[in-house]
Design a protein around this motif. Sequence first.
Motif, PDB file in Angstrom:
ATOM      1  N   LEU A  36      69.473 -33.988  83.389  1.00 57.06           N
ATOM      2  CA  LEU A  36      70.876 -33.973  83.829  1.00 57.06           C
ATOM      3  C   LEU A  36      71.061 -33.064  85.032  1.00 57.06           C
ATOM      4  CD1 LEU A  36      72.821 -33.809  80.439  1.00 57.06           C
ATOM      5  CD2 LEU A  36      72.497 -35.791  81.932  1.00 57.06           C
ATOM      6  N   LEU A  37      70.363 -31.943  85.044  1.00 59.64           N
ATOM      7  CA  LEU A  37      70.431 -31.039  86.192  1.00 59.64           C
ATOM      8  C   LEU A  37      69.887 -31.711  87.446  1.00 59.64           C
ATOM      9  CD1 LEU A  37      69.340 -27.770  84.415  1.00 59.64           C
ATOM     10  CD2 LEU A  37      71.493 -28.088  85.659  1.00 59.64           C
ATOM     11  N   ARG A  38      68.757 -32.394  87.323  1.00 62.01           N
ATOM     12  CA  ARG A  38      68.172 -33.079  88.484  1.00 62.01           C
ATOM     13  C   ARG A  38      69.095 -34.163  89.021  1.00 62.01           C
ATOM     14  NH1 ARG A  38      63.557 -32.548  85.382  1.00 62.01           N
ATOM     15  NH2 ARG A  38      63.719 -34.676  84.580  1.00 62.01           N
ATOM     16  N   ARG A  39      69.808 -34.844  88.120  1.00 59.32           N
ATOM     17  CA  ARG A  39      70.716 -35.915  88.550  1.00 59.32           C
ATOM     18  C   ARG A  39      72.082 -35.402  88.979  1.00 59.32           C
ATOM     19  NH1 ARG A  39      69.237 -39.288  83.583  1.00 59.32           N
ATOM     20  NH2 ARG A  39      71.351 -38.771  83.032  1.00 59.32           N
ATOM     21  N   GLY A  40      72.312 -34.101  88.840  1.00 58.29           N
ATOM     22  CA  GLY A  40      73.578 -33.523  89.273  1.00 58.29           C
ATOM     23  C   GLY A  40      74.717 -33.700  88.290  1.00 58.29           C
ATOM     24  N   LYS A  41      74.416 -34.059  87.048  1.00 57.42           N
ATOM     25  CA  LYS A  41      75.456 -34.241  86.032  1.00 57.42           C
ATOM     26  C   LYS A  41      75.928 -32.911  85.465  1.00 57.42           C
ATOM     27  CE  LYS A  41      75.385 -38.782  85.734  1.00 57.42           C
ATOM     28  NZ  LYS A  41      76.573 -39.605  85.830  1.00 57.42           N
ATOM     29  N   ILE A  42      75.058 -31.896  85.489  1.00 57.48           N
ATOM     30  CA  ILE A  42      75.350 -30.556  85.014  1.00 57.48           C
ATOM     31  C   ILE A  42      75.041 -29.603  86.167  1.00 57.48           C
ATOM     32  CG2 ILE A  42      74.696 -28.770  83.323  1.00 57.48           C
ATOM     33  CD1 ILE A  42      75.998 -31.098  81.958  1.00 57.48           C
ATOM     34  N   SER A  43      75.851 -28.549  86.313  1.00 59.23           N
ATOM     35  CA  SER A  43      75.683 -27.620  87.437  1.00 59.23           C
ATOM     36  C   SER A  43      75.052 -26.307  86.995  1.00 59.23           C
ATOM     37  CB  SER A  43      77.045 -27.297  88.053  1.00 59.23           C
ATOM     38  OG  SER A  43      77.673 -28.467  88.477  1.00 59.23           O
ATOM     39  N   ARG A  44      74.221 -25.766  87.870  1.00 54.88           N
ATOM     40  CA  ARG A  44      73.613 -24.455  87.639  1.00 54.88           C
ATOM     41  C   ARG A  44      74.572 -23.357  88.100  1.00 54.88           C
ATOM     42  NH1 ARG A  44      68.253 -24.258  86.280  1.00 54.88           N
ATOM     43  NH2 ARG A  44      67.078 -26.160  86.552  1.00 54.88           N
ATOM     44  N   ALA A  45      74.342 -22.155  87.599  1.00 55.28           N
ATOM     45  CA  ALA A  45      75.116 -20.976  87.992  1.00 55.28           C
ATOM     46  C   ALA A  45      74.162 -19.783  88.033  1.00 55.28           C
ATOM     47  CB  ALA A  45      76.238 -20.729  86.988  1.00 55.28           C
ATOM     48  N   CYS A  46      74.629 -18.662  88.508  1.00 52.46           N
ATOM     49  CA  CYS A  46      73.861 -17.401  88.528  1.00 52.46           C
ATOM     50  C   CYS A  46      72.520 -17.568  89.227  1.00 52.46           C
ATOM     51  CB  CYS A  46      73.656 -16.874  87.106  1.00 52.46           C
ATOM     52  SG  CYS A  46      75.193 -16.483  86.273  1.00 52.46           S
ATOM     53  N   GLY A  47      72.539 -18.127  90.404  1.00 55.05           N
ATOM     54  CA  GLY A  47      71.299 -18.296  91.146  1.00 55.05           C
ATOM     55  C   GLY A  47      70.373 -19.328  90.554  1.00 55.05           C
ATOM     56  N   GLY A  48      70.893 -20.229  89.751  1.00 56.11           N
ATOM     57  CA  GLY A  48      70.097 -21.302  89.180  1.00 56.11           C
ATOM     58  C   GLY A  48      69.466 -20.986  87.846  1.00 56.11           C
ATOM     59  N   LYS A  49      69.721 -19.799  87.300  1.00 60.60           N
ATOM     60  CA  LYS A  49      69.094 -19.413  86.038  1.00 60.60           C
ATOM     61  C   LYS A  49      69.899 -19.821  84.814  1.00 60.60           C
ATOM     62  CE  LYS A  49      66.632 -15.625  88.074  1.00 60.60           C
ATOM     63  NZ  LYS A  49      66.242 -14.241  88.001  1.00 60.60           N
ATOM     64  N   ARG A  50      71.180 -20.110  84.989  1.00 61.79           N
ATOM     65  CA  ARG A  50      72.050 -20.459  83.855  1.00 61.79           C
ATOM     66  C   ARG A  50      72.841 -21.717  84.197  1.00 61.79           C
ATOM     67  NH1 ARG A  50      72.448 -16.636  79.933  1.00 61.79           N
ATOM     68  NH2 ARG A  50      74.616 -17.021  79.420  1.00 61.79           N
ATOM     69  N   ILE A  51      73.575 -22.221  83.223  1.00 59.15           N
ATOM     70  CA  ILE A  51      74.358 -23.444  83.364  1.00 59.15           C
ATOM     71  C   ILE A  51      75.837 -23.084  83.360  1.00 59.15           C
ATOM     72  CG2 ILE A  51      74.860 -25.712  82.336  1.00 59.15           C
ATOM     73  CD1 ILE A  51      71.944 -25.358  83.225  1.00 59.15           C
ATOM     74  N   ASP A  52      76.600 -23.693  84.264  1.00 58.72           N
ATOM     75  CA  ASP A  52      78.043 -23.496  84.335  1.00 58.72           C
ATOM     76  C   ASP A  52      78.700 -24.218  83.158  1.00 58.72           C
ATOM     77  OD1 ASP A  52      80.725 -23.335  84.956  1.00 58.72           O
ATOM     78  OD2 ASP A  52      80.522 -24.198  86.956  1.00 58.72           O
ATOM     79  N   VAL A  53      79.426 -23.480  82.339  1.00 58.96           N
ATOM     80  CA  VAL A  53      80.067 -24.051  81.150  1.00 58.96           C
ATOM     81  C   VAL A  53      81.065 -25.140  81.530  1.00 58.96           C
ATOM     82  CG1 VAL A  53      81.658 -23.503  79.265  1.00 58.96           C
ATOM     83  CG2 VAL A  53      79.690 -22.067  79.666  1.00 58.96           C
ATOM     84  N   ARG A  54      81.735 -24.993  82.671  1.00 59.83           N
ATOM     85  CA  ARG A  54      82.703 -26.012  83.092  1.00 59.83           C
ATOM     86  C   ARG A  54      82.026 -27.366  83.298  1.00 59.83           C
ATOM     87  NH1 ARG A  54      83.792 -21.547  84.985  1.00 59.83           N
ATOM     88  NH2 ARG A  54      83.956 -21.100  87.142  1.00 59.83           N
ATOM     89  N   SER A  55      80.803 -27.352  83.827  1.00 57.14           N
ATOM     90  CA  SER A  55      80.109 -28.617  84.048  1.00 57.14           C
ATOM     91  C   SER A  55      79.714 -29.263  82.723  1.00 57.14           C
ATOM     92  CB  SER A  55      78.883 -28.425  84.944  1.00 57.14           C
ATOM     93  OG  SER A  55      77.859 -27.701  84.295  1.00 57.14           O
ATOM     94  N   VAL A  56      79.430 -28.445  81.718  1.00 60.18           N
ATOM     95  CA  VAL A  56      79.129 -28.974  80.381  1.00 60.18           C
ATOM     96  C   VAL A  56      80.375 -29.659  79.817  1.00 60.18           C
ATOM     97  CG1 VAL A  56      78.501 -28.355  78.013  1.00 60.18           C
ATOM     98  CG2 VAL A  56      77.320 -27.280  79.936  1.00 60.18           C
ATOM     99  N   ALA A  57      81.534 -29.018  79.948  1.00 58.47           N
ATOM    100  CA  ALA A  57      82.785 -29.606  79.464  1.00 58.47           C
ATOM    101  C   ALA A  57      83.095 -30.915  80.188  1.00 58.47           C
ATOM    102  CB  ALA A  57      83.940 -28.621  79.648  1.00 58.47           C
ATOM    103  N   ARG A  58      82.886 -30.934  81.506  1.00 58.70           N
ATOM    104  CA  ARG A  58      83.135 -32.172  82.263  1.00 58.70           C
ATOM    105  C   ARG A  58      82.199 -33.282  81.807  1.00 58.70           C
ATOM    106  NH1 ARG A  58      84.091 -28.523  86.513  1.00 58.70           N
ATOM    107  NH2 ARG A  58      81.906 -28.568  87.117  1.00 58.70           N
ATOM    108  N   TYR A  59      80.933 -32.948  81.568  1.00 59.49           N
ATOM    109  CA  TYR A  59      79.971 -33.951  81.125  1.00 59.49           C
ATOM    110  C   TYR A  59      80.362 -34.522  79.759  1.00 59.49           C
ATOM    111  CZ  TYR A  59      75.770 -36.283  79.680  1.00 59.49           C
ATOM    112  OH  TYR A  59      74.897 -37.242  79.243  1.00 59.49           O
TER     113      TYR A  59
END
Length: 80
Positions: A36-59
């Motif tokens: 999902l990260l590679r396809r851009g469905k979920i967004s990274r945060a904190c320099g790419g080490k963590r996942i943005d919770v907002r993107s999880v909610a949108r997904y």
Amino acid sequence: TVESRMEDLRCLYGETVTVADAARIIGMSRNSMYALLRRGKISRACGGKRIDVRSVARYIDEPAVTNHRVRVEKGSVKRV
């Protein structure tokens, strides 16, 4: 709504989560999360080490998203 889901997830987990936590929230494996990260469905945060919770909610709130053998419909995860 996606806004209330975002707020709920932010209250439970904060602004960002690990890949493993995001996978648990959605009901997928970590490998599926990386896809999902590679396809851009979920967004990274904190320099790419963590996942943005907002993107999880949108997904989660995307209508009838099919990801391999998992379909997310209105916030519930169904194996197909």
